[in-house]
Design an enzyme around this catalytic site. Structure first.
Site, PDB file in Angstrom:
ATOM      1  N   GLY B 149     -16.833  18.719 -17.891  1.00  0.00           N
ATOM      2  CA  GLY B 149     -15.955  19.754 -18.397  1.00  0.00           C
ATOM      3  C   GLY B 149     -14.502  19.424 -18.135  1.00  0.00           C
ATOM      4  O   GLY B 149     -14.155  18.338 -17.654  1.00  0.00           O
ATOM      5  N   CYS B 150     -13.676  20.369 -18.464  1.00  0.00           N
ATOM      6  CA  CYS B 150     -12.244  20.138 -18.473  1.00  0.00           C
ATOM      7  C   CYS B 150     -11.687  20.033 -17.059  1.00  0.00           C
ATOM      8  O   CYS B 150     -10.966  19.087 -16.738  1.00  0.00           O
ATOM      9  CB  CYS B 150     -11.549  21.229 -19.260  1.00  0.00           C
ATOM     10  SG  CYS B 150     -12.132  22.893 -18.913  1.00  0.00           S
ATOM     11  N   TYR B 151     -12.011  21.006 -16.220  1.00  0.00           N
ATOM     12  CA  TYR B 151     -11.470  20.969 -14.860  1.00  0.00           C
ATOM     13  C   TYR B 151     -11.917  19.710 -14.119  1.00  0.00           C
ATOM     14  O   TYR B 151     -11.160  19.093 -13.373  1.00  0.00           O
ATOM     15  CB  TYR B 151     -11.951  22.188 -14.072  1.00  0.00           C
ATOM     16  CG  TYR B 151     -11.180  23.453 -14.310  1.00  0.00           C
ATOM     17  CD1 TYR B 151      -9.790  23.484 -14.204  1.00  0.00           C
ATOM     18  CD2 TYR B 151     -11.830  24.653 -14.605  1.00  0.00           C
ATOM     19  CE1 TYR B 151      -9.081  24.670 -14.394  1.00  0.00           C
ATOM     20  CE2 TYR B 151     -11.133  25.840 -14.787  1.00  0.00           C
ATOM     21  CZ  TYR B 151      -9.756  25.843 -14.683  1.00  0.00           C
ATOM     22  OH  TYR B 151      -9.059  27.019 -14.859  1.00  0.00           O
ATOM     23  N   THR B 152     -13.175  19.342 -14.329  1.00  0.00           N
ATOM     24  CA  THR B 152     -13.725  18.228 -13.568  1.00  0.00           C
ATOM     25  C   THR B 152     -13.125  16.899 -14.009  1.00  0.00           C
ATOM     26  O   THR B 152     -12.736  16.079 -13.184  1.00  0.00           O
ATOM     27  CB  THR B 152     -15.252  18.210 -13.733  1.00  0.00           C
ATOM     28  OG1 THR B 152     -15.570  18.361 -15.111  1.00  0.00           O
ATOM     29  CG2 THR B 152     -15.869  19.364 -12.988  1.00  0.00           C
ATOM     30  N   CYS B 154     -10.243  16.369 -15.308  1.00  0.00           N
ATOM     31  CA  CYS B 154      -8.842  16.314 -14.890  1.00  0.00           C
ATOM     32  C   CYS B 154      -8.732  16.092 -13.382  1.00  0.00           C
ATOM     33  O   CYS B 154      -7.816  15.405 -12.920  1.00  0.00           O
ATOM     34  CB  CYS B 154      -8.156  17.613 -15.301  1.00  0.00           C
ATOM     35  SG  CYS B 154      -6.367  17.575 -15.232  1.00  0.00           S
TER      36      CYS B 154
END
Lengths: 345, 345, 345, 345
Positions: B149-152, B154
């Protein structure tokens, strides 16, 4: 392979043009990116996020550009274009000018709205108004194109079928346009400071905006008679996009359905024009694409048509349209390299 | 030509995936776009501005999908993926899952953070964590990829070189992440109502966000030992983008310059990783692209490194990375069809 | 009736101070509004929407101000305050300075972080750090108050109870702060141009921001020992508000509930401090008010506390706090004229 | 001391009314805050940032309200007001209704635009249109006031002097209005989801919006003849504020200066009306205040007037105007408790 140069590559329109051209890469080769303020730097230093592979920014040197470019895009402040374009043109380049300087049929109209004489009136006769939906054949044959601006593209196409078919009382046209802030350019100023624009909206240059004259010029030609109209720009707290709400009294009774049908005919085959069968376009329906979206409503109580049109001001209203013109001028597929899907989000 | 289907095509990630895939058109053919809520409609009715040429949305029919697709992208709510993927996988398709369901090495970790047992633990052993910068070879050989996902994405990439080279005290890692609202999905709710998000910012799920466990899993593997860290997500009043500010005490004195050099080596040849030699990335440097941009600062007073990383959550944090994985799984150029330039504006 | 003058009335902080003071009208009389750039104009010409009844803006004339004012608010750029305040002070006025010039106990700290010697070190000894929650009695007796800035107010109060009670490992403090753009002032510049800030977020002055030293000074005094910490400011695409996410390792096990209780005791009776029993504050919970809202979470896995604090940077972080200080210095009700309700929308 | 109750206290308009009334505290006492959805909670749980001192939210109990209230504000969805108000009115309370239900002179007009019969036509005869600038004396004597909405207040006042003095061709009136999203209410829905509104703009209910009929009613009375006009609302990505751009052909030549002078006479002494001598209002000039700001331009080429007017939709367009009406109905200073300064930022 078309060899292209951009003059004014670090303005918002110029940089967006570079971004879009870099997606056209199989058929385009960058020769010179010119910037007065940033010569010696890379475009990606001014706009981090753009590719490092673009050529280093240069100071203006017309001979260098002319020596190896097939086409020059001039994305300079109004007035500056007039100084540079005659030289480029004289050296045989094709020129696509994104300023207002070569959009007029009549130097007197330019003088009236810009408050100064046009410095190259002869060349003005050579230039073609670069709105492919209205002037495709002329653009194909042109060496100098005056690429229409954002407000004008969005307004003219929204009203073109009505003007052409004389379906409206042309004395009643009012265009209430709302633009994202990139339309005001990159130069910092108090009215464009973040906190001043954010959470606010304003009208500006009411009854005096220069683009009025361009819209009148093009609609008058379609109509076959002089049109004068109201054009009111507003500044929105968004980056991109223009939404124009255009009003006119219908010359005779027509339903929205009939008008949709008329518009679909008028724009049949146009790759970038979307006519809504129902509903109305929003900025997010076009931003990121080269499309113009047009929706129509009729107020039966008043026998008045309301056309809502949207474009991305930096794409169909600037760099994208310039590429569409380049594609036409070089005999390529008109849609080559141009984004057809909006970002939506 | 790869034949692709998308399950969950009308969520924000699914629709963005469709938009991106439609720019990959020379090598991709759309087979089925599945939507529970909008079956029978066109994607362009849900997202006006997307091309009318995409196939009509369908209800889920695994047999139909399996009959003619080479790869299925599953962009379904967490939990839903687990029900569908075993069937698709059993029928021989390659599957790229955008949910959290197949991102774990250990079903126990999943159970702990998701509060329920994993329903397909055997398949979890088959799946590969789809972060190309760390697992490129495994992805190439995989039939099932858990797309991070996005948070991970980044967070992991921002700290990977430090963890790998044991340059930090791993008990001191704090990731303070800020995300645009598309990360919260398309479903309307009070906290995501326009007026609630606009002109505000908030932290949420502090010390409890599930993505913490993914970040810990991947950094622990790089480090060769267990890492536990703080991860704090914040909601921003913007549509796209994640900026993560990551802190850790340096195990020994290092300058920002040395760290930049280390990062450049670690990510040498990576097509979508940009390490800043100076300055720090902002959302606008990456939004619209599949890039991750990373900048580094060292607080010499405290011997602490601060890494700032940015991605477009819908591209490198979802659909773009999924396409990057597809490219790898099908032996294509990893960058095919993926945007390299940010929009900037 | 207190006779007040404002030096620097046309900056964002100065104008907000004028707006707030005009709601204190029963007990405040405006004497002079000073502006270098707009002398001769009315404040409502610079900020349409402010009352026409405020006095005309004047050039700086210290004698005129001293002749009839009881208190001067100096909202000038850093450095400028130091030139003006000794003169005002010498003439017997009370002075509330909104710059950083009189917030330090130690001129050497000022010199280190501001890169120049302090020009009035003696006066620095007279000045009181104007954070009423920590220095109320001293403020009441003071003739010169260094009004804390937005980042510092939001950060210091969020950590004060932990520092005072030695509940944290002070080597682990990290403050990740996010600020609205009014905090960057009214002066136009490229990085604050609307299109550059909108839809983006960035960190800036990482590990070097001057406010770090103020936060350290105040927390060190509470703690009774030197504290050095990380402070990272970020720029948000909103007009107002600061949200600070502060991290520290707990010196011993404590639950969020225990910490909430501690904070409630520490701030008992404080009219503008809101401690959340559950949940965390957002910008919209404080913007428009003079409140600071603080919420607490504990990560039990890591034995780490996360404090989230919010203020309106122009009110509790500037003009509102200045009025709170004025109220104290003149023996009035501390809350007089200060907004207690947030706008929320 | 006036004892007030609010029905529908948790909608955006109701909560803003409560916030504003709490600044009127010397003369107002809160009795009951009614909320169907949140009975038993405090308003500050729904809107953190509002004072904890407000009474607990209650379910609707008309007898309880009637027993101890002098005035009830009804901020309920259209239709709901009609059910409740007759009962409150019958019990002798003064009622200020923020819905559209009691704004009409003619039940037939209501039925036509709302698609249902009015359920209390007799009471409609009692009610007064609560626009103080036009109906001050009637409001003073009224027991039931239909408080005008945001679009209508902003539109009617912008055109009132022109209609009254018959200076325009009333068949040419076009009002192009742009509203912040709080105008659409607090209820979550797809079109009001943050990511859908942000960075976009749209027109809606073109040629069919109910407020058209209110504007026509009031302008027709001023004009002394039937007026039908175009009214087009647009949704803006901002929280607060309405900007209306109104167009009409002048019946005779008039300069902007003459019109400004006419407007200044028409609104002489009005505490909340600001006529601009030059320049045009923006949202930020009024948001946070109870003011309406009006600027005028004349397009001499077309002999057309363009009036630009702005209000804060939640204050002058809802709760603030309701308080202004309350002040009049109870013989108080009309401006009591109402904010005169805009926030600007």
């Amino acid at each position: 392979m078309i060899r292209v140069s951009i003059l004014g590559a670090t303005g918002y329109a110029g940089a967006e043009l570079a971004r879009l051209l870099s997606m056209h890469k199989k058929k385009v080769q960058f020769m010179h990116l010119v910037s007065r303020s940033f010569a010696g730097k890379r475009l990606c230093e001014v706009y981090p996020g753009l590719s490092e592979s673009l050529p280093v920014l240069e100071a203006l040197d017309i001979d260098r550009i002319a020596a190896d470019s097939d086409v020059a895009f001039t994305s300079l402040p109004h007035g500056a274009s007039k100084e540079v374009i005659p030289a480029l043109y004289a050296k045989g380049l094709k020129v696509i000018d994104l300023s207002g300087d070569f959009r007029y049929d009549d130097a007197a109209v330019y003088a009236k709205w810009y408050g100064e004489e046009h410095s190259a009136p002869a060349l003005l006769q050579e230039s073609v108004y670069g709105l492919p939906e209205l002037h495709r054949s002329a653009i194909k044959a042109a060496r100098l194109v005056g690429n229409p601006g954002c407000y004008t593209t969005c307004s003219i196409l929204a009203l073109a079928p009505l003007a052409k078919h004389k379906l409206i009382d042309v004395y009643t046209i009012i265009i209430d346009a709302k633009s994202g802030s990139t339309g005001a350019g990159r130069e910092p100023s108090q009215p464009l400071h973040f906190c001043e624009v954010n959470e606010s909206v304003k009208a500006y240059k009411v009854a005096t905006h220069r683009h009025t004259s361009e819209i009148e010029q093009e609609l008058s030609k379609l109509y076959g008679g002089e049109i004068m109209l109201s054009f009111t720009p507003h500044l929105l707290p968004v980056n991109r996009g223009i939404l124009a709400t255009s009003y006119a009294n219908l010359a005779q009774k027509s339903s929205a359905k009939e008008l949709v049908s008329l518009y679909k005919s008028f724009f049949a085959g146009e790759p970038f024009v979307k006519i809504y069968e129902s509903g109305l376009p929003e900025l997010k329906h076009v931003n990121g694409s080269n499309n113009i979206a047009i929706g129509l409503a009729v107020d039966e109580r008043l026998n008045r048509v309301i056309a809502v049109s949207c474009i991305d001001n930096l794409i169909k209203g600037a760099g994208g349209q310039a590429i569409q013109n380049m594609n036409l001028m070089f005999g390529m597929d008109e849609t080559e390299g141009l984004p057809k899907n909006a970002w939506y989000l």
